[in-house]
Every structure is written in structure tokens, then in C-alpha cells.
Write an enzyme that holds these catalytic residues in place. Structure first.
Site, mmCIF file in Angstrom:
data_model
loop_
_atom_site.group_PDB
_atom_site.id
_atom_site.type_symbol
_atom_site.label_atom_id
_atom_site.label_comp_id
_atom_site.label_asym_id
_atom_site.label_seq_id
_atom_site.Cartn_x
_atom_site.Cartn_y
_atom_site.Cartn_z
ATOM 1 N N ARG A 69 0.891 -1.266 -0.115
ATOM 2 C CA ARG A 69 0.082 0.142 0.025
ATOM 3 C C ARG A 69 0.693 1.213 0.133
ATOM 4 O O ARG A 69 0.586 2.065 -0.830
ATOM 5 C CB ARG A 69 -0.912 0.080 1.091
ATOM 6 C CG ARG A 69 -2.218 -1.136 1.090
ATOM 7 C CD ARG A 69 -3.034 -0.821 2.336
ATOM 8 N NE ARG A 69 -3.447 0.361 2.780
ATOM 9 C CZ ARG A 69 -3.827 0.607 3.659
ATOM 10 N NH1 ARG A 69 -3.886 -0.073 4.771
ATOM 11 N NH2 ARG A 69 -4.064 2.043 4.223
ATOM 12 N N HIS A 122 -5.044 9.298 11.856
ATOM 13 C CA HIS A 122 -4.734 7.851 11.421
ATOM 14 C C HIS A 122 -3.230 7.601 11.165
ATOM 15 O O HIS A 122 -2.814 6.784 10.804
ATOM 16 C CB HIS A 122 -5.585 7.187 10.690
ATOM 17 C CG HIS A 122 -7.075 7.049 11.229
ATOM 18 N ND1 HIS A 122 -8.243 6.927 10.390
ATOM 19 C CD2 HIS A 122 -7.594 7.482 12.327
ATOM 20 C CE1 HIS A 122 -9.343 6.916 11.213
ATOM 21 N NE2 HIS A 122 -8.834 7.435 12.179
ATOM 22 N N SER A 192 -16.900 7.265 4.970
ATOM 23 C CA SER A 192 -18.226 6.452 5.070
ATOM 24 C C SER A 192 -18.735 6.778 6.485
ATOM 25 O O SER A 192 -19.460 6.456 7.002
ATOM 26 C CB SER A 192 -18.076 4.896 4.937
ATOM 27 O OG SER A 192 -16.969 4.622 5.815
HETATM 28 C C1 BV8 Z 1 -9.693 4.556 19.142
HETATM 29 C C2 BV8 Z 1 -5.412 3.189 9.613
HETATM 30 C C3 BV8 Z 1 -9.436 4.336 21.595
HETATM 31 C C4 BV8 Z 1 -4.686 2.011 9.215
HETATM 32 C C5 BV8 Z 1 -7.400 3.099 10.216
HETATM 33 C C6 BV8 Z 1 -16.173 4.578 19.717
HETATM 34 C C7 BV8 Z 1 -15.297 5.418 20.100
HETATM 35 C C8 BV8 Z 1 -13.972 5.181 20.075
HETATM 36 C C9 BV8 Z 1 -13.461 4.159 19.484
HETATM 37 C C10 BV8 Z 1 -14.440 3.039 18.929
HETATM 38 C C11 BV8 Z 1 -15.809 3.542 19.119
HETATM 39 N N1 BV8 Z 1 -16.506 2.416 18.457
HETATM 40 C C12 BV8 Z 1 -15.703 1.371 17.956
HETATM 41 C C13 BV8 Z 1 -14.367 1.817 18.198
HETATM 42 C C14 BV8 Z 1 -13.236 1.216 17.718
HETATM 43 C C15 BV8 Z 1 -12.566 1.629 16.344
HETATM 44 C C16 BV8 Z 1 -13.646 2.016 15.447
HETATM 45 O O1 BV8 Z 1 -14.312 3.042 15.086
HETATM 46 N N2 BV8 Z 1 -14.449 0.651 15.058
HETATM 47 C C17 BV8 Z 1 -15.435 0.771 13.762
HETATM 48 C C18 BV8 Z 1 -15.062 -0.153 12.659
HETATM 49 C C19 BV8 Z 1 -16.696 0.725 14.368
HETATM 50 N N3 BV8 Z 1 -11.774 2.814 16.605
HETATM 51 C C20 BV8 Z 1 -10.490 2.757 16.932
HETATM 52 O O2 BV8 Z 1 -10.087 1.561 17.292
HETATM 53 C C21 BV8 Z 1 -9.777 3.906 16.770
HETATM 54 N N4 BV8 Z 1 -9.024 3.995 18.025
HETATM 55 O O3 BV8 Z 1 -10.503 5.283 19.406
HETATM 56 O O4 BV8 Z 1 -8.804 4.526 20.360
HETATM 57 C C22 BV8 Z 1 -10.252 3.186 21.908
HETATM 58 C C23 BV8 Z 1 -9.583 1.959 21.554
HETATM 59 C C24 BV8 Z 1 -10.536 0.627 21.667
HETATM 60 C C25 BV8 Z 1 -11.668 0.618 22.044
HETATM 61 C C26 BV8 Z 1 -12.209 2.072 22.260
HETATM 62 C C27 BV8 Z 1 -11.423 3.095 22.056
HETATM 63 C C28 BV8 Z 1 -8.868 3.847 15.858
HETATM 64 C C29 BV8 Z 1 -9.437 4.129 14.409
HETATM 65 C C30 BV8 Z 1 -8.261 4.038 13.278
HETATM 66 C C31 BV8 Z 1 -8.292 2.589 12.695
HETATM 67 N N5 BV8 Z 1 -7.499 3.044 11.641
HETATM 68 N N6 BV8 Z 1 -6.748 3.234 9.204
HETATM 69 C C32 BV8 Z 1 -4.823 1.560 7.622
HETATM 70 O O5 BV8 Z 1 -5.051 2.501 6.936
HETATM 71 O O6 BV8 Z 1 -4.841 0.404 7.441
HETATM 72 S S1 BV8 Z 1 -9.320 3.062 9.876
HETATM 73 C C33 BV8 Z 1 -9.564 3.051 8.253
HETATM 74 O O7 BV8 Z 1 -10.888 3.239 7.945
HETATM 75 C C34 BV8 Z 1 -8.911 4.311 7.351
HETATM 76 O O8 BV8 Z 1 -8.065 4.951 8.066
HETATM 77 C C35 BV8 Z 1 -9.957 5.185 7.110
HETATM 78 O O9 BV8 Z 1 -9.669 6.544 7.167
HETATM 79 C C36 BV8 Z 1 -11.107 4.776 8.172
HETATM 80 C C37 BV8 Z 1 -12.255 5.379 7.566
HETATM 81 O O10 BV8 Z 1 -12.384 4.880 6.186
HETATM 82 P P1 BV8 Z 1 -12.960 5.897 5.129
HETATM 83 O O11 BV8 Z 1 -11.952 6.749 4.903
HETATM 84 O O12 BV8 Z 1 -14.240 6.416 5.486
HETATM 85 O O13 BV8 Z 1 -13.032 5.039 3.910
HETATM 86 P P2 BV8 Z 1 -14.189 3.998 3.366
HETATM 87 O O14 BV8 Z 1 -13.682 3.397 2.162
HETATM 88 O O15 BV8 Z 1 -14.899 3.410 4.377
HETATM 89 O O16 BV8 Z 1 -15.201 5.025 2.722
HETATM 90 C C38 BV8 Z 1 -14.976 5.863 1.517
HETATM 91 C C39 BV8 Z 1 -16.176 6.844 1.254
HETATM 92 O O17 BV8 Z 1 -15.855 7.566 0.070
HETATM 93 C C40 BV8 Z 1 -17.409 5.960 0.802
HETATM 94 O O18 BV8 Z 1 -18.231 6.681 1.551
HETATM 95 C C41 BV8 Z 1 -17.442 6.291 -0.663
HETATM 96 O O19 BV8 Z 1 -18.698 6.078 -1.255
HETATM 97 C C42 BV8 Z 1 -16.854 7.326 -0.798
HETATM 98 N N7 BV8 Z 1 -16.263 7.659 -2.186
HETATM 99 C C43 BV8 Z 1 -15.690 6.789 -2.831
HETATM 100 N N8 BV8 Z 1 -15.047 7.458 -4.071
HETATM 101 C C44 BV8 Z 1 -15.455 8.554 -3.817
HETATM 102 C C45 BV8 Z 1 -16.211 8.976 -2.543
HETATM 103 N N9 BV8 Z 1 -16.627 10.102 -2.407
HETATM 104 C C46 BV8 Z 1 -16.400 11.169 -3.237
HETATM 105 N N10 BV8 Z 1 -15.610 11.023 -4.182
HETATM 106 C C47 BV8 Z 1 -15.334 9.946 -4.543
HETATM 107 N N11 BV8 Z 1 -14.443 9.713 -5.761
#
Ligand code: BV8
Length: 247
Positions: A69, A122, A192
């Protein structure tokens, strides 16, 4: 493209926060995470790759995936959406306004496009760090030779990204909270809105009375909360929108 009152609303905003996700880099050829067709997560399960446990269990596989990546990100160029955001920041600051770009992206394309005040929520896939010393290194723009890679001190190298279950960098969290507290315009672009804490920023902005805008190819979980949601590609919408600010 017709944007109604939006261009004048953007022009008159004094404290702007923009949150971007993988969708902003899609038109630069970088795969998003959750797109059903070509998203990264379609072929790879994040739970097996983007967590500290995955790295501890199988550092070779995890670092091979991240190096693949990383090379894709290094080869990518900013698209017109990135460039438009850099121009928007410049125009805002020139008028004495504040502009904060919160990105979930790890590809550093915003910086390549000239954006200045970028907060990497991130982390970055371009920078890696030694798990033994914490020292940050920037590997050369060639494929790594060994997996897992090691630092000069012999420690395992890992990408400087934030994995699931890891805290976001405290400085990034503080910068985001401070900017959200005072913003009068919040734009969510190409995300998203499913990953926290970034996914909650829209609610913080709304609670502070900010005007909220979404730009996304698809509807998302926050579409119903924003004041206006522009449907389409950010690389097409943003240049057109920012051009109208300057007219
Ligand atoms: C944390 C880096 C404390 C690595 C990534 C509540 C509060 C706090 C935490 C949580 C919570 N609930 C759950 C959690 C835990 C977790 C979480 O959120 N889980 C989710 C799945 C429910 N969060 C964490 O663990 C975070 N840490 O809060 O620490 C803590 C710890 C433990 C427990 C509690 C608290 C850390 C989160 C960071 C994870 N790292 N990435 C890597 O890159 O490999 S996440 C990954 O997803 C990316 O970083 C990315 O940024 C992120 C979000 O994805 P998007 O960027 O939105 O991308 P996606 O593909 O989903 O969407 C693209 C969008 O674009 C779509 O809508 C599409 O339609 C659109 N699109 C496509 N093409 C276009 C377009 N729009 C316009 N134009 C286009 N051309």
C-alpha cells in the site's frame, strides 16, 4: 454545477474544518476501504491486518501488505479534489480565516497538493517506526527487502498508522477538538463515517452551531444530519465549488 447559496456560505465562513476519508484519494487510484467492489477490505479482513494483534501474530504478512500500500501511495498523485482543498485553505487564510484539514487518510496526498494545516488522525503509511526505540524512519521509495523489516537497532519496523484498538495521536485529537469547538463550517468529504472518533465529529460541529456539508459519491450514515449533501465524485465537485468561491 449549481450549488445555490453554498459558495457564498463557504466564502463567508471564518473558521473551517474539513474531514476527509479514503474517497478523496479514490480518483488518485488509491483503493478505499469499504467500497463493495474494489475496496481494500473486500480482499483483506481489517481484523487480520490493521490491528496490533495482527502485527504481533504475523508481522511479515502485515508489513508486506503495508509496504504494498505504501508504494501505491508514493506512486499516486493528488487529484483535482486535493488541489481544490489546498486552494480553499489558501483563500480562507488570505482573508484572515482559520482552516483545519482533518484527514483519516495515511497517503500524504493532501500535503503533496499543498495543503498546510493537515492533521493526520490515523497517522501515515509513508513514515514507519521502530517498535524497539520508537524512532521514526521514512523507508526509501523502493520495495522493502525483508519482511518484517528491521531498524538499524534491530527492532521490528511498523507503519506509523493508527490501528484499530490504538489511541489516536494525542496532538491530533487535541487539534481536532480545538478546531471543532470554534468552527462555523464543517465539511465531511469522501468518508463513510463509520470509524470513531472521527465519525463523531459531525455531531460535535453541529452541537457548536456549524453549517455542515457532505461531499460523497454515496449516501452515508451522516447524510441525514448535514445541512447539505452533494452527491458525486469529490475530484469533480470540489474544483467546481471552489472555483465559484473565487468568482
Ligand atoms: C480509538 C489506519 C480508543 C490503518 C484506520 C467509539 C469510540 C472510540 C473507538 C471506537 C468506538 N466504537 C468502536 C471503536 C473502535 C474503532 C472503530 O471505530 N471501529 C469501527 C469499525 C466501529 N476505533 C478505533 O479503534 C480507533 N481507536 O478510538 O482508540 C479506543 C480503543 C479501543 C476501544 C475504544 C476506544 C482507531 C481507528 C483508526 C483505525 N485505522 N486506518 C490503515 O490505513 O490500514 S481505519 C480506516 O478506516 C482508514 O483510516 C480510514 O480512514 C477509516 C475510515 O474509512 P474511510 O476513509 O471512510 O473509507 P471508506 O472506504 O470506509 O469510505 C470511503 C467513502 O468515500 C465511501 O463513503 C465512498 O462512497 C466514498 N467515495 C468513494 N469514492 C469517492 C467517494 N466520495 C467522493 N468522491 C469519490 N471519488
Amino acid at each position: 454545477m449549481q450549488f445555490g447559496p453554498l459558495p457564498s456560505r463557504l466564502s463567508s465562513s471564518r473558521s473551517i474544518v474539513v474531514l476527509t476519508g479514503a474517497g478523496v484519494s479514490a480518483e488518485s487510484g488509491i483503493r478505499t476501504f469499504r467500497d463493495s467492489m474494489e475496496g481494500l477490505w473486500k480482499d483483506f479482513d481489517p481484523a487480520t491486518l490493521a490491528t496490533p494483534e495482527a502485527f504481533d501474530n504475523d508481522p511479515a504478512t502485515v508489513t508486506r501488505w503495508y509496504d504494498w500500500r505504501r508504494l501505491g501511495c508514493l506512486a499516486a498523485e493528488p487529484n483535482p479534489g486535493h488541489t481544490a482543498l489546498a486552494a480553499f485553505e489558501q483563500a480562507t487564510v488570505a482573508k484572515g480565516g482559520r482552516f483545519t484539514l482533518l484527514t483519516q487518510n495515511v497517503d500524504r496526498l493532501h500535503q503533496k497538493a499543498g495543503s498546510q494545516n493537515v492533521v493526520e488522525l490515523h497517522g501515515s503509511i509513508i513514515a514507519w517506526r521502530c517498535t524497539k526505540t520508537g524512532e521514526e524512519v521514512t523507508p526509501p521509495p523502493q520495495p522493502m527487502k525483508e519482511f518484517p523489516p528491521r531498524s538499524a537497532r534491530g527492532g521490528l519496523l511498523r507503519p506509523n498508522v493508527v490501528w484499530f484498538g490504538e489511541m489516536l495521536p494525542p496532538a491530533a485529537l487535541a487539534a481536532a477538538d480545538e478546531a471543532l469547538d470554534t468552527c462555523d463550517l464543517f465539511m465531511s468529504i469522501g468518508t463513510s463515517s463509520v470509524v470513531y472518533p472521527a465519525a463523531a465529529y459531525i455531531q460535535l460541529a453541529r452541537a457548536n452551531g456549524a453549517y455542515t456539508v457532505e461531499v460523497n459519491r454515496d449516501e452515508t450514515s451522516i447524510t441525514r444530519f448535514v445541512d447539505i449533501s452533494l452527491r458525486g465524485n469529490s475530484g469533480e465537485i470540489l474544483p467546481e465549488l471552489i472555483k465559484q468561491l473565487q468568482e
